[in-house]
Design a protein around this motif. Structure first.
Motif, PDB file in Angstrom:
ATOM      1  N   UNK A 185     -27.849 -37.864  32.401  1.00  0.00           N
ATOM      2  CA  UNK A 185     -27.124 -37.187  31.325  1.00  0.00           C
ATOM      3  C   UNK A 185     -25.639 -37.514  31.350  1.00  0.00           C
ATOM      4  N   UNK A 186     -25.142 -37.990  32.479  1.00  0.00           N
ATOM      5  CA  UNK A 186     -23.736 -38.412  32.542  1.00  0.00           C
ATOM      6  C   UNK A 186     -23.488 -39.618  31.634  1.00  0.00           C
ATOM      7  N   UNK A 187     -24.543 -40.354  31.318  1.00  0.00           N
ATOM      8  CA  UNK A 187     -24.405 -41.542  30.477  1.00  0.00           C
ATOM      9  C   UNK A 187     -24.301 -41.190  29.001  1.00  0.00           C
ATOM     10  N   UNK A 188     -24.524 -39.923  28.649  1.00  0.00           N
ATOM     11  CA  UNK A 188     -24.359 -39.502  27.263  1.00  0.00           C
ATOM     12  C   UNK A 188     -22.869 -39.505  26.911  1.00  0.00           C
ATOM     13  N   UNK A 189     -22.478 -40.129  25.795  1.00  0.00           N
ATOM     14  CA  UNK A 189     -21.053 -40.199  25.429  1.00  0.00           C
ATOM     15  C   UNK A 189     -20.574 -38.911  24.746  1.00  0.00           C
ATOM     16  N   UNK A 190     -20.782 -37.781  25.408  1.00  0.00           N
ATOM     17  CA  UNK A 190     -20.486 -36.489  24.789  1.00  0.00           C
ATOM     18  C   UNK A 190     -19.002 -36.360  24.459  1.00  0.00           C
ATOM     19  N   UNK A 191     -18.145 -36.607  25.450  1.00  0.00           N
ATOM     20  CA  UNK A 191     -16.702 -36.420  25.252  1.00  0.00           C
ATOM     21  C   UNK A 191     -16.131 -37.366  24.202  1.00  0.00           C
ATOM     22  N   UNK A 192     -16.352 -38.697  24.308  1.00  0.00           N
ATOM     23  CA  UNK A 192     -15.792 -39.584  23.276  1.00  0.00           C
ATOM     24  C   UNK A 192     -16.396 -39.355  21.895  1.00  0.00           C
ATOM     25  N   UNK A 193     -17.679 -38.976  21.839  1.00  0.00           N
ATOM     26  CA  UNK A 193     -18.323 -38.769  20.546  1.00  0.00           C
ATOM     27  C   UNK A 193     -17.754 -37.535  19.844  1.00  0.00           C
ATOM     28  N   UNK A 194     -17.638 -36.439  20.577  1.00  0.00           N
ATOM     29  CA  UNK A 194     -17.077 -35.215  20.007  1.00  0.00           C
ATOM     30  C   UNK A 194     -15.602 -35.414  19.674  1.00  0.00           C
ATOM     31  N   UNK A 195     -14.883 -36.100  20.553  1.00  0.00           N
ATOM     32  CA  UNK A 195     -13.455 -36.349  20.305  1.00  0.00           C
ATOM     33  C   UNK A 195     -13.258 -37.203  19.056  1.00  0.00           C
ATOM     34  N   UNK A 196     -14.113 -38.209  18.881  1.00  0.00           N
ATOM     35  CA  UNK A 196     -14.015 -39.076  17.707  1.00  0.00           C
ATOM     36  C   UNK A 196     -14.284 -38.279  16.426  1.00  0.00           C
ATOM     37  N   UNK A 197     -15.331 -37.459  16.451  1.00  0.00           N
ATOM     38  CA  UNK A 197     -15.668 -36.664  15.272  1.00  0.00           C
ATOM     39  C   UNK A 197     -14.569 -35.659  14.944  1.00  0.00           C
ATOM     40  N   UNK A 237     -16.040 -45.345   9.770  1.00  0.00           N
ATOM     41  CA  UNK A 237     -15.505 -45.668  11.084  1.00  0.00           C
ATOM     42  C   UNK A 237     -16.607 -46.323  11.920  1.00  0.00           C
ATOM     43  N   UNK A 238     -16.480 -47.596  12.136  1.00  0.00           N
ATOM     44  CA  UNK A 238     -17.519 -48.352  12.833  1.00  0.00           C
ATOM     45  C   UNK A 238     -17.720 -47.854  14.263  1.00  0.00           C
ATOM     46  N   UNK A 239     -16.624 -47.499  14.956  1.00  0.00           N
ATOM     47  CA  UNK A 239     -16.715 -47.049  16.337  1.00  0.00           C
ATOM     48  C   UNK A 239     -17.575 -45.797  16.456  1.00  0.00           C
ATOM     49  N   UNK A 240     -17.428 -44.884  15.494  1.00  0.00           N
ATOM     50  CA  UNK A 240     -18.216 -43.661  15.508  1.00  0.00           C
ATOM     51  C   UNK A 240     -19.700 -43.936  15.398  1.00  0.00           C
ATOM     52  N   UNK A 241     -20.069 -44.882  14.520  1.00  0.00           N
ATOM     53  CA  UNK A 241     -21.478 -45.226  14.356  1.00  0.00           C
ATOM     54  C   UNK A 241     -22.042 -45.820  15.637  1.00  0.00           C
ATOM     55  N   UNK A 242     -21.252 -46.655  16.310  1.00  0.00           N
ATOM     56  CA  UNK A 242     -21.707 -47.239  17.574  1.00  0.00           C
ATOM     57  C   UNK A 242     -21.966 -46.167  18.629  1.00  0.00           C
ATOM     58  N   UNK A 243     -21.087 -45.166  18.664  1.00  0.00           N
ATOM     59  CA  UNK A 243     -21.274 -44.078  19.626  1.00  0.00           C
ATOM     60  C   UNK A 243     -22.557 -43.301  19.341  1.00  0.00           C
ATOM     61  N   UNK A 244     -22.834 -43.047  18.069  1.00  0.00           N
ATOM     62  CA  UNK A 244     -24.041 -42.310  17.695  1.00  0.00           C
ATOM     63  C   UNK A 244     -25.289 -43.118  18.038  1.00  0.00           C
ATOM     64  N   UNK A 245     -25.267 -44.401  17.749  1.00  0.00           N
ATOM     65  CA  UNK A 245     -26.411 -45.263  18.079  1.00  0.00           C
ATOM     66  C   UNK A 245     -26.656 -45.268  19.584  1.00  0.00           C
ATOM     67  N   UNK A 246     -25.578 -45.389  20.343  1.00  0.00           N
ATOM     68  CA  UNK A 246     -25.705 -45.365  21.808  1.00  0.00           C
ATOM     69  C   UNK A 246     -26.254 -44.020  22.279  1.00  0.00           C
TER      70      UNK A 246
END
Length: 256
Positions: A78-90, A39-48
Motif C-alpha cells: 500500500x506504500x506504493x499507492x500515490x496517495x499524497x501526490x495524487x491528492x495534492x495534484x487534485x 493535466x496529463x500528469x494527473x491522468x498518469x497518477x490515476x492510471x498508476x
C-alpha cells in the motif's frame, strides 16, 4: 490462495482503518479523470493508482508478493499507492480553478480542513496507552505471560502465539518458549512454520491450529477469539480456556 486473500482484505481494512482518506483518494481520482483531464500528469497518477489496485487485489500477484516478502508485511504494498501526490495534484487544480486570491485562500483552507478531519487523531487512536508494568509492555501480554507462568507444567512448555504477543512476551519472561521465533524465524520443522502461518491469520482455523500445535507438543495456544464458537471448538479439539486477556483467549492442553 484463500489464506493469502484473507490477508489482503485484512491488511486493507487495517491500513485505512476508520479514516476518510480512501474516500478523499477516490474523489481526487474522479476529479483528475473528469474535471482535470487536461493535466496529463494527473491522468498518469490515476492510471498508476488503478494499476496498483489491480496488483494488490489480484490473487496471483498477492500470493507471489506474500511469498517473497512475508505475510505480515504485505501492507507495505500500500506504500506504493500515490496517495499524497495524487491528492495534492487534485487539490492544487481545485484551488487553481478560482480566480480570486481570497477565494483561493479560502478553498485551500477548506481542503486542508478536509484532510485534517478525514484522518484519525493520533492521541485517540489507541497508539499510546498507559500501562502499569515496569517493562512498559501491553497489559494483555503481561496477563498472558502471568497466566502461562501460573499454569504451565514445566519451564520447557511451549506456547503458540501470534506475532503481536510474540514480540513482547519473551521480553517480559525469557523462560517462555515457542516452537518458532518472531515472524516464524527459527522454526525447526515445516509443521512449526505451518503453525505460525496459520495462527497469525485473523480468526484462524481452530482445527488446523490445534493439530499443528499438538504435533509441536505445545501446552498453550493464545490467539484472538472472535466468538464463543471458537472456544467450544478448542474444547472439542483438546484445549480448555484458562482466561482471557483483552481479545485474546489463553488455552491450555487438556491432560487426560
Amino acid at each position: 490462495m484463500k489464506e493469502s486473500m484473507t490477508v489482503v482484505f485484512d491488511m486493507w481494512n487495517r491500513y485505512w482503518d476508520k479514516s476518510g482518506y480512501f474516500g478523499i483518494l477516490l474523489l481526487a481520482c474522479v476529479f483528475l479523470l473528469f474535471l482535470g483531464r487536461k493535466k496529463r500528469e494527473g491522468r498518469y497518477l490515476v492510471i498508476y493508482q488503478f494499476l496498483m489496485l489491480a496488483v494488490y487485489f489480484c490473487p496471483l500477484t498477492a500470493w507471489l508478493i506474500q511469498k517473497c516478502i512475508g505475510w505480515l508485511v504485505y501492507w507495505r504494498v500500500l506504500w506504493l499507492f500515490p496517495v499524497v501526490p495524487l491528492v495534492a495534484c487534485a487539490f492544487t487544480l481545485v484551488v487553481d480553478r478560482w480566480k480570486s486570491k481570497w477565494l483561493k485562500v479560502l478553498c485551500a483552507g477548506l481542503l486542508v480542513a478536509v484532510i485534517a478531519v478525514g484522518g484519525t487523531n493520533v492521541w485517540q487512536a489507541g497508539n499510546y496507552v498507559k500501562v502499569e508494568n515496569r517493562q512498559k509492555l501491553p497489559d494483555e501480554v503481561v496477563k498472558i505471560a502471568t497466566v502461562i507462568e501460573e499454569n504451565r507444567s514445566s519451564e520447557d512448555s511451549l506456547v503458540a502465539v501470534d506475532d503481536h504477543v510474540a514480540s513482547y512476551i519473551r521480553v517480559y519472561d525469557p523462560s517462555i518458549k515457542m516452537p518458532y521465533g518472531r515472524e516464524g524465524r527459527g522454526a525447526v520443522s515445516s509443521n512449526a512454520r505451518a503453525l505460525y502461518r496459520t495462527i497469525i491469520i485473523p480468526d484462524p482455523p481452530v482445527r488446523k491450529v490445534t493439530i499443528r500445535a499438538k504435533r509441536e507438543n505445545c501446552e498453550f495456544i493464545v490467539f484472538q477469539v472472535q466468538n464463543q464458537r471458537a472456544v467450544k471448538q478448542m474444547e472439542r479439539y483438546g484445549f480448555e480456556l484458562l482466561d482471557k486477556a483483552g481479545d485474546y483467549g489463553i488455552f491450555k492442553k487438556i491432560r487426560k
